[in-house]
Design an enzyme around this catalytic site. Structure first.
Site, PDB file in Angstrom:
ATOM      1  N   TRP A 239      38.071  39.111  36.793  1.00  0.00           N
ATOM      2  CA  TRP A 239      37.380  40.044  35.910  1.00  0.00           C
ATOM      3  C   TRP A 239      36.025  40.516  36.435  1.00  0.00           C
ATOM      4  O   TRP A 239      35.378  41.358  35.838  1.00  0.00           O
ATOM      5  CB  TRP A 239      37.233  39.462  34.500  1.00  0.00           C
ATOM      6  CG  TRP A 239      37.042  40.490  33.418  1.00  0.00           C
ATOM      7  CD1 TRP A 239      37.129  41.855  33.511  1.00  0.00           C
ATOM      8  CD2 TRP A 239      36.730  40.235  32.044  1.00  0.00           C
ATOM      9  NE1 TRP A 239      36.910  42.462  32.299  1.00  0.00           N
ATOM     10  CE2 TRP A 239      36.655  41.474  31.374  1.00  0.00           C
ATOM     11  CE3 TRP A 239      36.501  39.078  31.308  1.00  0.00           C
ATOM     12  CZ2 TRP A 239      36.360  41.597  30.017  1.00  0.00           C
ATOM     13  CZ3 TRP A 239      36.214  39.195  29.960  1.00  0.00           C
ATOM     14  CH2 TRP A 239      36.147  40.436  29.317  1.00  0.00           C
ATOM     15  N   ASP A 240      35.583  40.030  37.578  1.00  0.00           N
ATOM     16  CA  ASP A 240      34.296  40.495  38.107  1.00  0.00           C
ATOM     17  C   ASP A 240      34.294  40.444  39.632  1.00  0.00           C
ATOM     18  O   ASP A 240      33.296  40.075  40.248  1.00  0.00           O
ATOM     19  CB  ASP A 240      33.163  39.639  37.550  1.00  0.00           C
ATOM     20  CG  ASP A 240      31.788  40.290  37.726  1.00  0.00           C
ATOM     21  OD1 ASP A 240      31.726  41.525  37.828  1.00  0.00           O
ATOM     22  OD2 ASP A 240      30.789  39.556  37.759  1.00  0.00           O
ATOM     23  N   LEU A 241      35.416  40.831  40.253  1.00  0.00           N
ATOM     24  CA  LEU A 241      35.535  40.674  41.702  1.00  0.00           C
ATOM     25  C   LEU A 241      34.995  41.907  42.431  1.00  0.00           C
ATOM     26  O   LEU A 241      35.733  42.677  43.033  1.00  0.00           O
ATOM     27  CB  LEU A 241      36.981  40.392  42.106  1.00  0.00           C
ATOM     28  CG  LEU A 241      37.144  39.820  43.520  1.00  0.00           C
ATOM     29  CD1 LEU A 241      36.347  38.527  43.676  1.00  0.00           C
ATOM     30  CD2 LEU A 241      38.599  39.589  43.863  1.00  0.00           C
ATOM     31  N   HIS A 242      33.679  42.074  42.368  1.00  0.00           N
ATOM     32  CA  HIS A 242      33.013  43.082  43.184  1.00  0.00           C
ATOM     33  C   HIS A 242      32.637  42.451  44.518  1.00  0.00           C
ATOM     34  O   HIS A 242      32.752  41.236  44.714  1.00  0.00           O
ATOM     35  CB  HIS A 242      31.795  43.656  42.458  1.00  0.00           C
ATOM     36  CG  HIS A 242      30.791  42.638  42.040  1.00  0.00           C
ATOM     37  ND1 HIS A 242      29.902  42.055  42.922  1.00  0.00           N
ATOM     38  CD2 HIS A 242      30.531  42.070  40.826  1.00  0.00           C
ATOM     39  CE1 HIS A 242      29.125  41.198  42.286  1.00  0.00           C
ATOM     40  NE2 HIS A 242      29.487  41.183  41.009  1.00  0.00           N
ATOM     41  N   ASN A 245      30.472  39.333  44.872  1.00  0.00           N
ATOM     42  CA  ASN A 245      31.037  38.061  44.417  1.00  0.00           C
ATOM     43  C   ASN A 245      32.086  37.520  45.382  1.00  0.00           C
ATOM     44  O   ASN A 245      32.952  36.736  44.995  1.00  0.00           O
ATOM     45  CB  ASN A 245      31.646  38.211  43.020  1.00  0.00           C
ATOM     46  CG  ASN A 245      30.627  37.954  41.927  1.00  0.00           C
ATOM     47  OD1 ASN A 245      29.546  37.430  42.185  1.00  0.00           O
ATOM     48  ND2 ASN A 245      30.956  38.315  40.697  1.00  0.00           N
TER      49      ASN A 245
END
EC number: 2.7.-.-
Length: 340
Positions: A239-242, A245
């Protein structure tokens, strides 16, 4: 007896847990302080930005987190036999200390403000067991404190995307394929709940937008989301794999960190890799690469990505914006077939 850590913010002492001011410099000169410093190896300096964010936006929980840091750092350094091995790092809701375990293993102690998103992090990390992500070494349930394997915080994928966007997107695609191959454990928040909340928020948000074309675009994105919302999926999502990260590791070249776990469809994971390091004209090939490597149905992935566009746009409107973010508009126009 355990000593209270010497905790500084920009070189100045912060309040101790009992509310009194803590004289870090004076403490370091005492016998008790010198003994404590021999154990931890350094004075722990809290980044001022973390303190400011928590005191300004974190409410009572944020203030409690900041005021409790001296005792909490000391507790887990002693409990898990750790020695501080470098300056503190931070995000917006967490303090991370590079540490060394009693056996000489390098690790990272992560102290964070418990909330709905962070509560699922250890659950997800245990389920992945280091496959494509940082490995969980220890975990304290009541406080949410984590001991993680040490990665190279100075080398993240954001640096690669500037030089070679295709290589960076390929790395993210490979990680997503591995992470989303795992079924979500029971009890995690579900994408169906998230999608329902997004759809409910669109009418009010659209009404706040200044441009009629953007109002129509937001509604069209929501319509695409509504087509798939009844089948939210059951995969374990990061849900936050930019790119920021994804850090370099020793046992694998690149590993994911800081998940905000969700049970759902992998198509909801793609947007960060489309908008981070954004360049006009790259949306199409990035989407093709991601869906191909992860093995996704393109139409479902398109709809879920447009749903993620809705999420980002609603956040902007909630913050008082009356125009949609340019990157999200560009992605939506490509996926809706409207790009020039």
């Amino acid at each position: 007896m355990r000593g209270t850590p010497a905790v500084l913010v920009d070189g100045k002492p912060v309040g101790a847990k009992d509310g009194s001011m803590f004289d870090a410099a004076g403490f370091a000169r005492t016998l008790k302080g010198r003994a404590w410093l021999r154990r931890v190896g350094a004075v722990v300096e809290i980044p001022a930005e973390l303190v400011e964010v928590q005191l300004r936006y974190g409410g009572a929980a944020g203030r409690e987190f900041v005021e409790g840091l001296p005792g909490r750092v000391a507790e887990f350094l002693e409990r898990w036999g750790l020695r501080v091995a470098g300056p503190a790092m931070h995000g917006m809701t967490a303090l991370v200390l590079p540490v060394v375990r009693a056996d000489g293993t390098e690790a990272a102690l992560k102290l964070l403000v418990p909330d709905e998103e962070s509560a699922g992090e250890p659950v997800a990390l245990r389920a992945w067991d280091g496959r494509g992500c940082v490995r969980l070494l220890e975990w304290d349930g009541p406080t949410g404190t984590l001991l993680l394997e040490r990665l190279d915080a100075g080398r993240h994928l954001s640096g690669l995307v500037e030089r070679d966007a295709r290589a960076a997107v390929t790395v993210v695609a490979g990680l997503l394929a591995r992470l989303t191959s795992v079924r979500a454990p029971e009890g995690l928040r579900g994408l169906g709940e998230v999608a329902a909340g997004l759809l409910a928020g669109v009418p009010e948000a659209a009404g706040r937008l200044a441009d009629a074309g953007e109002r129509r675009l937001l509604r069209d994105c929501a319509a695409a989301l509504a087509e798939v919302a009844a089948e939210p999926g059951d995969r374990l999502l990061h849900w936050d794999l930019h790119f920021g990260n994804v850090l370099a590791g020793e046992r694998e070249p690149w590993l994911a960190i800081d998940p905000k776990p969700l049970a759902g469809d992998p198509g909801f994971e793609l947007l960060p890799a489309l908008v981070n390091g954004f360049r006009a004209g790259e949306v199409g090939w990035r989407f093709d690469l991601l869906t191909g490597v992860v093995g996704l149905d393109r139409e479902r992935a398109r709809a879920w990505t447009l749903g993620r566009v809705v999420q980002n746009c609603l956040w902007e409107v909630e913050d008082g914006e009356v125009a949609l973010p340019e990157r999200e508009v560009a992605v939506a126009e490509v996926l809706l077939g409207r790009a020039g």
